[in-house]
Design a protein around this motif. Structure first.
Motif, mmCIF file in Angstrom:
data_model
loop_
_atom_site.group_PDB
_atom_site.id
_atom_site.type_symbol
_atom_site.label_atom_id
_atom_site.label_comp_id
_atom_site.label_asym_id
_atom_site.label_seq_id
_atom_site.Cartn_x
_atom_site.Cartn_y
_atom_site.Cartn_z
ATOM 1 N N PRO A 189 0.677 -1.177 -0.069
ATOM 2 C CA PRO A 189 0.035 -0.093 0.026
ATOM 3 C C PRO A 189 0.969 1.452 0.055
ATOM 4 O O PRO A 189 0.504 2.257 -0.609
ATOM 5 C CB PRO A 189 -1.099 -0.142 1.255
ATOM 6 N N ALA A 190 1.869 1.320 0.680
ATOM 7 C CA ALA A 190 2.613 2.724 0.888
ATOM 8 C C ALA A 190 3.760 2.860 -0.246
ATOM 9 O O ALA A 190 4.464 3.796 -0.409
ATOM 10 C CB ALA A 190 3.420 2.709 2.271
ATOM 11 N N VAL B 29 -1.776 7.738 1.056
ATOM 12 C CA VAL B 29 -1.921 6.532 1.690
ATOM 13 C C VAL B 29 -1.827 6.991 3.150
ATOM 14 O O VAL B 29 -1.096 7.812 3.693
ATOM 15 C CB VAL B 29 -0.604 5.689 1.854
ATOM 16 N N ALA B 30 -3.066 6.826 4.032
ATOM 17 C CA ALA B 30 -3.204 7.611 5.283
ATOM 18 C C ALA B 30 -2.900 6.293 6.366
ATOM 19 O O ALA B 30 -2.425 5.174 6.123
ATOM 20 C CB ALA B 30 -4.649 7.823 5.654
ATOM 21 N N GLN B 31 -2.898 6.466 7.637
ATOM 22 C CA GLN B 31 -2.529 5.525 8.723
ATOM 23 C C GLN B 31 -3.658 5.551 9.707
ATOM 24 O O GLN B 31 -4.209 6.739 10.215
ATOM 25 C CB GLN B 31 -1.116 5.964 9.343
ATOM 26 N N GLU B 32 -4.001 4.594 10.040
ATOM 27 C CA GLU B 32 -4.973 4.203 11.292
ATOM 28 C C GLU B 32 -4.876 3.061 11.928
ATOM 29 O O GLU B 32 -3.979 2.168 11.541
ATOM 30 C CB GLU B 32 -6.521 4.095 10.655
ATOM 31 N N SER C 114 -9.670 9.501 7.455
ATOM 32 C CA SER C 114 -10.282 10.257 6.405
ATOM 33 C C SER C 114 -9.172 11.442 5.859
ATOM 34 O O SER C 114 -8.120 11.536 6.447
ATOM 35 C CB SER C 114 -11.587 10.787 7.024
ATOM 36 N N VAL C 115 -9.645 12.165 4.690
ATOM 37 C CA VAL C 115 -9.005 13.281 4.095
ATOM 38 C C VAL C 115 -9.780 14.566 3.984
ATOM 39 O O VAL C 115 -10.974 14.196 3.993
ATOM 40 C CB VAL C 115 -8.176 12.774 3.157
ATOM 41 N N GLU C 116 -8.943 15.592 4.232
ATOM 42 C CA GLU C 116 -9.674 16.915 4.068
ATOM 43 C C GLU C 116 -8.498 17.466 3.117
ATOM 44 O O GLU C 116 -7.522 17.337 3.047
ATOM 45 C CB GLU C 116 -9.844 17.699 4.991
ATOM 46 N N ASN C 117 -9.276 18.434 2.149
ATOM 47 C CA ASN C 117 -8.015 19.194 1.305
ATOM 48 C C ASN C 117 -8.507 20.654 1.354
ATOM 49 O O ASN C 117 -9.923 21.176 1.455
ATOM 50 C CB ASN C 117 -8.141 18.645 -0.070
ATOM 51 N N ALA C 118 -7.286 21.549 1.002
ATOM 52 C CA ALA C 118 -7.517 22.990 1.037
ATOM 53 C C ALA C 118 -6.683 23.230 -0.343
ATOM 54 O O ALA C 118 -5.407 22.883 -0.205
ATOM 55 C CB ALA C 118 -7.100 23.757 2.004
ATOM 56 N N LYS D 34 -5.786 3.338 1.434
ATOM 57 C CA LYS D 34 -5.616 4.506 0.273
ATOM 58 C C LYS D 34 -6.594 5.217 0.297
ATOM 59 O O LYS D 34 -8.146 4.518 0.001
ATOM 60 C CB LYS D 34 -5.296 3.572 -0.971
ATOM 61 N N LEU D 35 -6.701 6.624 0.310
ATOM 62 C CA LEU D 35 -7.777 7.450 0.224
ATOM 63 C C LEU D 35 -7.632 8.645 -0.842
ATOM 64 O O LEU D 35 -6.685 8.960 -1.084
ATOM 65 C CB LEU D 35 -8.075 8.148 1.723
#
Length: 162
Positions: free
Chosen positions: A55-56, A96-99, A106-110, A139-140
């Motif tokens: 995944p990473a 790729v996030a980590q939990e 989850s992800v947010e964007n600006a 993977k988000l």
């Protein structure tokens, strides 16, 4: 004492018999004439599929990896996975996030004209409860208003209670 030796010996024989039966994949079947003949049993043939990628390290199929020079990951904790890709002509950005345990990523964007900041969030329960001690790397993806193009990607992480 002689009886104990008989019981132990019978147990060993039973164990050996069951082990050899499990190791021998032949069974007997009867044909229409009543004769028995051995038949071979086998496991189903493996399907022809590509193994899941780590995944990473690699983007999903159809994703295009973003170059390391376009990514600013200084704000991430040490050993946090850094993998960014685009899809749909740069409008979709994946990370790729980590939990872990009871956490959910989850992800947010600006976005501005010069950069896209992606915040990877791990939300954990507000009330304490028993959780596993595993780490997962989902993977988000997040949608941008405009294609990424040459803009810099700034990666951040945050923990929240939910």
């Amino acid at each position: 004492m002689k009886r104990l030796g008989t019981v132990v010996g019978a147990g060993v024989l039973l164990l050996l018999a069951s082990a050899s039966a499990c190791a021998n994949p032949t069974q007997e079947s009867q044909d229409s004439a009543g004769d028995t003949r051995p038949t071979q049993t086998s496991a189903p043939a493996p399907t022809e599929t590509q193994p899941d990628r780590q995944p990473a390290r690699t983007p999903p199929s159809g994703g295009e990896k973003v170059s390391a020079g376009q990514i600013d990951s200084k704000a991430l904790p040490r050993n946090y996975p850094v993998m960014v890709w685009t899809e749909d002509d740069g409008v979709t950005v994946g990370v790729v996030a980590q939990e872990g345990g009871c956490g959910k990523a989850s992800v947010e964007n600006a976005e501005t004209d010069k950069q896209v900041t992606i915040t990877m969030i791990e939300t954990t329960p507000t009330e304490p409860k028993a959780c596993t001690m595993d780490l997962r790397y989902p993977k988000l993806t997040t949608e941008l208003k405009e294609p990424l193009g040459d803009r810099k990607i700034v990666l951040e992480s945050e923990q929240r209670k939910g």
